[in-house]
Design an enzyme around this catalytic site. Structure first.
Site, mmCIF file in Angstrom:
data_model
loop_
_atom_site.group_PDB
_atom_site.id
_atom_site.type_symbol
_atom_site.label_atom_id
_atom_site.label_comp_id
_atom_site.label_asym_id
_atom_site.label_seq_id
_atom_site.Cartn_x
_atom_site.Cartn_y
_atom_site.Cartn_z
ATOM 1 N N ASP A 18 0.830 -1.200 0.000
ATOM 2 C CA ASP A 18 0.000 0.000 0.000
ATOM 3 C C ASP A 18 0.872 1.260 0.000
ATOM 4 O OD1 ASP A 18 -1.455 -2.264 0.902
ATOM 5 O OD2 ASP A 18 -3.034 -0.957 1.619
ATOM 6 N N TYR A 199 5.033 -14.161 0.265
ATOM 7 C CA TYR A 199 4.348 -14.292 1.543
ATOM 8 C C TYR A 199 4.814 -15.580 2.238
ATOM 9 C CZ TYR A 199 1.414 -10.569 -0.304
ATOM 10 O OH TYR A 199 0.979 -9.381 -0.827
ATOM 11 N N GLU A 266 1.266 -5.957 -5.086
ATOM 12 C CA GLU A 266 1.047 -5.123 -6.269
ATOM 13 C C GLU A 266 2.270 -4.316 -6.674
ATOM 14 O OE1 GLU A 266 -1.778 -1.302 -7.508
ATOM 15 O OE2 GLU A 266 -2.599 -2.900 -6.263
#
Length: 369
Positions: A18, A199, A266
């Site tokens: 983010d 992850y 992203e």
């Protein structure tokens, strides 16, 4: 609205994607020819500082790279809104700020997550009128001309090519990351440098098994704290080496100089696409396996050969044996060359389209009339 000014609101959720996207967007807007005024609101400055070491995690307000950075707390300062207010990923600006936005007739942009799914094209730039009269619209990054495009600063591809034209810089970067000289001396033409940024549930041991061949040693670089279940050190002919988090410019150079980039989320996906190298995307897991639909849409947009698509699917599944077999096939010399060509081809194609920030500015100019 000739040269709109921008507020960007960002909440750091549980990773760095983010703030990574928001910080790149803020700098891109501030350094465009129009030199847009940009204010970035961030709730977690400590996380921000991990990818931008110049950030003071204790400062209520500071300026870096021509961007006004405000610590977004439960009692934020009562600042006047800019022409355009971007809420990144549905983080929702404070109620009092929304009221000031209505009074100043600011344009409210909901910047959505990146997706390659077909429905994105029909939702991109849709208006969402608010009861208080505020103008609001959805803005979707994407892979087609009918979306907002991908974040890319001017001169990025040329900067990458200039870096790659000086091979000695790769060795300097490896040494700066603390890779032992004796291992670097063993790396030959057939060796691979792999960035592993995934992850915790990624089948990282399967990647190590697929890479471990007697022909040439390979180097797997892992940011601190990533894939904690993977033991650091030697694994046969592989060295798994941990390094501290880099700033965004350093991360880009690491992507450029690696032979395979295993990325997550992203921001790192888009930067790996601009590297033009083979990549494996570990998509953020969602309930009911909704993330797999997004992964399949991404792969359908890609020019990747079938074996690369199978590797992506296996990389996002819990079956380590499936992942190991798929990756071993994709890393075979001839197939890896196909993967490399496909990555370069897709990068070139995507770079021929307007970048997200430019598309956003043009949209805001027309919406502000």
């Amino acid at each position: 609205m000739q040269a709109p000014s921008f507020d960007i609101f960002c909440r750091v959720v549980d990773n760095f994607g983010d703030i990574g996207v928001c910080w790149r967007l803020a700098r891109r807007l501030a350094h465009m020819p129009a030199r847009h005024r940009v204010r970035l609101w961030v709730d977690d400055l400590a996380s921000f500082a991990r990818i931008q070491p110049d950030v003071n995690p204790h400062a209520p307000r500071q300026e870096l790279c021509a961007v006004d950075i405000v610590h977004w707390t439960s009692a934020p300062p009562a600042l006047a809104p800019h022409d355009v207010v971007i809420e990144a990923f549905a983080c929702h600006p404070p109620k009092a700020f929304l009221e000031r936005m209505a009074a100043s007739n600011s344009l409210w942009i909901n910047l959505e997550y990146l997706s390659a799914e077909d429905w994105v094209e029909s939702c991109h730039a849709l208006p969402s009128p608010q009861p208080n009269g505020l103008r609001k619209a959805f803005f979707f990054p994407g892979f087609t001309p009918a979306t907002g495009g991908l974040l890319r600063e001017d001169g990025l591809i040329q900067a990458r090519d200039d870096w790659l034209a000086r091979p000695a810089q790769r060795r300097e970067l490896q040494r700066a990351l603390g890779v032992p000289d004796d291992f670097l001396a063993r790396m030959t033409e057939g060796s691979k440098q792999v960035l592993l940024f995934a992850y915790p549930d990624a089948p990282a041991p399967a990647l190590i098994r697929a890479l471990d061949t007697p022909e040439a040693p390979s180097l797997v670089l892992v940011p601190a704290g990533v894939c904690p279940g993977l033991r650091r050190g030697r694994h046969g002919n592989i060295l798994v080496h941990e390094f501290p988090f880099l700033d965004q410019a350093g991360f880009d150079r690491l992507l450029w100089s690696s032979d395979l980039n295993c990325v997550r989320g992203e921001d790192s996906l888009v930067r790996a696409l601009w590297a033009g190298k083979p990549l494996l995307w570990h998509i953020y897991p969602q309930e009911d396996h909704a993330h797999l639909a997004k992964l399949h849409a991404f792969l359908e947009r890609s020019p990747y050969p079938a074996m690369v698509k199978r590797s992506h699917e296996a990389w996002n599944q819990p079956d380590a044996t499936l992942a190991s077999d798929a990756l071993a096939a994709a890393l075979h010399a001839e197939r890896f060359s196909e993967w490399t060509r496909a990555g370069a081809q897709w990068c070139s194609s995507l770079a021929g389209r307007p970048d997200l920030a430019s598309s956003l500015v043009e949209f805001c100019k027309h919406a502000g009339r």
